[in-house]
Design a protein around this motif. Structure first.
Motif, PDB file in Angstrom:
ATOM      1  N   ARG A 131       0.819  -1.219   0.000  1.00  5.11           N
ATOM      2  CA  ARG A 131       0.000   0.000   0.000  1.00  5.11           C
ATOM      3  C   ARG A 131       0.853   1.269   0.000  1.00  5.11           C
ATOM      4  O   ARG A 131       0.527   2.249  -0.671  1.00  5.11           O
ATOM      5  N   LEU A 132       1.961   1.285   0.732  1.00 10.04           N
ATOM      6  CA  LEU A 132       2.808   2.475   0.773  1.00 10.04           C
ATOM      7  C   LEU A 132       3.414   2.775  -0.591  1.00 10.04           C
ATOM      8  O   LEU A 132       3.498   3.935  -1.007  1.00 10.04           O
ATOM      9  N   HIS A 133       3.871   1.755  -1.290  1.00  8.05           N
ATOM     10  CA  HIS A 133       4.397   1.964  -2.644  1.00  8.05           C
ATOM     11  C   HIS A 133       3.305   2.502  -3.560  1.00  8.05           C
ATOM     12  O   HIS A 133       3.531   3.425  -4.348  1.00  8.05           O
ATOM     13  N   TRP A 134       2.121   1.929  -3.468  1.00  2.00           N
ATOM     14  CA  TRP A 134       0.990   2.375  -4.278  1.00  2.00           C
ATOM     15  C   TRP A 134       0.692   3.849  -4.033  1.00  2.00           C
ATOM     16  O   TRP A 134       0.423   4.611  -4.962  1.00  2.00           O
ATOM     17  N   ARG A 135       0.757   4.281  -2.784  1.00  8.01           N
ATOM     18  CA  ARG A 135       0.422   5.659  -2.421  1.00  8.01           C
ATOM     19  C   ARG A 135       1.351   6.671  -3.097  1.00  8.01           C
ATOM     20  O   ARG A 135       0.961   7.824  -3.337  1.00  8.01           O
ATOM     21  N   MET A 136       2.567   6.269  -3.415  1.00  9.47           N
ATOM     22  CA  MET A 136       3.494   7.191  -4.079  1.00  9.47           C
ATOM     23  C   MET A 136       3.002   7.535  -5.478  1.00  9.47           C
ATOM     24  O   MET A 136       3.253   8.630  -5.986  1.00  9.47           O
ATOM     25  N   ALA A 137       2.286   6.623  -6.113  1.00 10.58           N
ATOM     26  CA  ALA A 137       1.733   6.885  -7.442  1.00 10.58           C
ATOM     27  C   ALA A 137       0.298   7.372  -7.376  1.00 10.58           C
ATOM     28  O   ALA A 137      -0.145   8.153  -8.235  1.00 10.58           O
ATOM     29  N   HIS A 138      -0.444   6.911  -6.361  1.00  7.49           N
ATOM     30  CA  HIS A 138      -1.876   7.220  -6.264  1.00  7.49           C
ATOM     31  C   HIS A 138      -2.229   7.643  -4.831  1.00  7.49           C
ATOM     32  O   HIS A 138      -2.837   6.884  -4.082  1.00  7.49           O
ATOM     33  N   PRO A 139      -1.873   8.853  -4.455  1.00  9.27           N
ATOM     34  CA  PRO A 139      -2.123   9.285  -3.072  1.00  9.27           C
ATOM     35  C   PRO A 139      -3.601   9.421  -2.724  1.00  9.27           C
ATOM     36  O   PRO A 139      -3.962   9.394  -1.547  1.00  9.27           O
ATOM     37  N   ASP A 140      -4.453   9.549  -3.744  1.00 13.76           N
ATOM     38  CA  ASP A 140      -5.870   9.804  -3.478  1.00 13.76           C
ATOM     39  C   ASP A 140      -6.782   8.674  -3.935  1.00 13.76           C
ATOM     40  O   ASP A 140      -7.999   8.852  -4.029  1.00 13.76           O
ATOM     41  N   ALA A 141      -6.207   7.519  -4.235  1.00 16.05           N
ATOM     42  CA  ALA A 141      -7.025   6.392  -4.702  1.00 16.05           C
ATOM     43  C   ALA A 141      -6.567   5.109  -4.021  1.00 16.05           C
ATOM     44  O   ALA A 141      -5.379   4.946  -3.728  1.00 16.05           O
ATOM     45  N   ASP A 142      -7.510   4.233  -3.771  1.00 12.43           N
ATOM     46  CA  ASP A 142      -7.206   2.941  -3.164  1.00 12.43           C
ATOM     47  C   ASP A 142      -7.447   1.820  -4.162  1.00 12.43           C
ATOM     48  O   ASP A 142      -8.305   1.923  -5.044  1.00 12.43           O
ATOM     49  N   ALA A 143      -6.689   0.731  -4.008  1.00 16.17           N
ATOM     50  CA  ALA A 143      -6.995  -0.482  -4.751  1.00 16.17           C
ATOM     51  C   ALA A 143      -8.207  -1.151  -4.111  1.00 16.17           C
ATOM     52  O   ALA A 143      -8.284  -1.284  -2.890  1.00 16.17           O
ATOM     53  N   GLU A 144      -9.168  -1.561  -4.925  1.00 18.67           N
ATOM     54  CA  GLU A 144     -10.423  -2.093  -4.394  1.00 18.67           C
ATOM     55  C   GLU A 144     -10.303  -3.521  -3.886  1.00 18.67           C
ATOM     56  O   GLU A 144     -11.058  -3.941  -3.006  1.00 18.67           O
ATOM     57  N   ILE A 145      -9.375  -4.295  -4.436  1.00 17.82           N
ATOM     58  CA  ILE A 145      -9.211  -5.695  -4.039  1.00 17.82           C
ATOM     59  C   ILE A 145      -7.874  -5.862  -3.343  1.00 17.82           C
ATOM     60  O   ILE A 145      -6.826  -5.537  -3.904  1.00 17.82           O
ATOM     61  N   GLU A 146      -7.891  -6.344  -2.111  1.00 18.13           N
ATOM     62  CA  GLU A 146      -6.663  -6.660  -1.378  1.00 18.13           C
ATOM     63  C   GLU A 146      -6.335  -8.129  -1.603  1.00 18.13           C
ATOM     64  O   GLU A 146      -6.980  -9.015  -1.043  1.00 18.13           O
TER      65      GLU A 146
END
Length: 225
Positions: A102-117
């Motif tokens: 999730r932290l790596h993802w936040r660097m590219a998408h600070p305002d969006a979440d992945a829907e499937i964990e």
């Protein structure tokens, strides 16, 4: 309709192109790590996109009018996930990511979440074939590979390239864990399984088996050749 795999290149060669994955190993150039593979698996009606990279337009051009069921990210580094939200958004499809990235993802998408964990053992269905999530950490904590027994392929992201374990920005974040994931999770697959990586050309589980001891002996070197 039979499921098929398409490879979309982007990055290091200044453009985007595609071909059936079976053509990806023939002659010619040897892509650098700056070049990125996105993978599309599906048929003439529906697809799953794996690691869309940074070029949403290029991926969507190849997808064309087929329905995107999901966008799956093998790990959270920006060069692999930057286009994920845009590609998924075209058809309101979910994005899948292991929560440990999730932290790596936040660097590219600070305002969006992945829907499937995603979790180890999870499954995705597309075009009458199934993808199984195999947790292969080391390159990142949440790195996963996606095994399709029906097509005898595994999408490995940056867990395993044809040259060996992939570094990130010239270093291995957790080389022992990455080697363990390869040895215990990927080399346990049938030897004839095709390895479709996040960068460069495809290889096979059999080829990785032959070279694994040399990777162990070399240690965390970025020149694994």
């Amino acid at each position: 309709m039979e499921a098929r795999i398409e490879r979309v290149w982007s990055g290091g060669y200044g453009g985007t192109d595609s071909a059936p994955a079976s053509e990806g190993t023939s002659g010619g150039r040897a892509p650098e790590l700056t070049e990125h593979n996105a993978w599309i698996i599906g048929d003439d009606e529906e697809v799953i996109v794996i690691d869309p990279g940074e070029d949403a337009a290029g991926v969507l051009e190849i997808v064309a009018d087929r329905e995107i069921l999901a966008v799956i990210c093998t790990h959270g580094h920006a060069t692999h996930v930057a286009a994920a939200v845009e590609v998924a958004g075209r058809d309101e499809a979910p994005v899948a990511l292991h929560p440990a990235d999730r932290l790596h993802w936040r660097m590219a998408h600070p305002d969006a979440d992945a829907e499937i964990e995603m979790a180890d053992g999870g499954r995705f269905d597309v075009a009458d074939v199934q993808l199984e999530v195999v947790h292969t950490p080391g390159h990142t904590p949440g790195s996963v590979s996606l095994y399709c027994a029906d097509l005898e392929v595994v999408f490995t992201g940056d867990a395993l390239l044809a040259s060996g374990p992939a570094p990130h920005e010239g270093e291995f974040p957790d080389f022992p864990r990455q080697l363990t994931a390869i040895g215990e999770r990927l080399l346990d697959l049938p030897p004839g399984t095709r390895v479709l990586p996040g960068h460069g050309e495809e290889s096979s589980v059999a080829a990785a088996m032959q070279r694994f001891d040399s990777w162990v002996a070399a240690g965390p070197s970025v020149d694994l050749g």
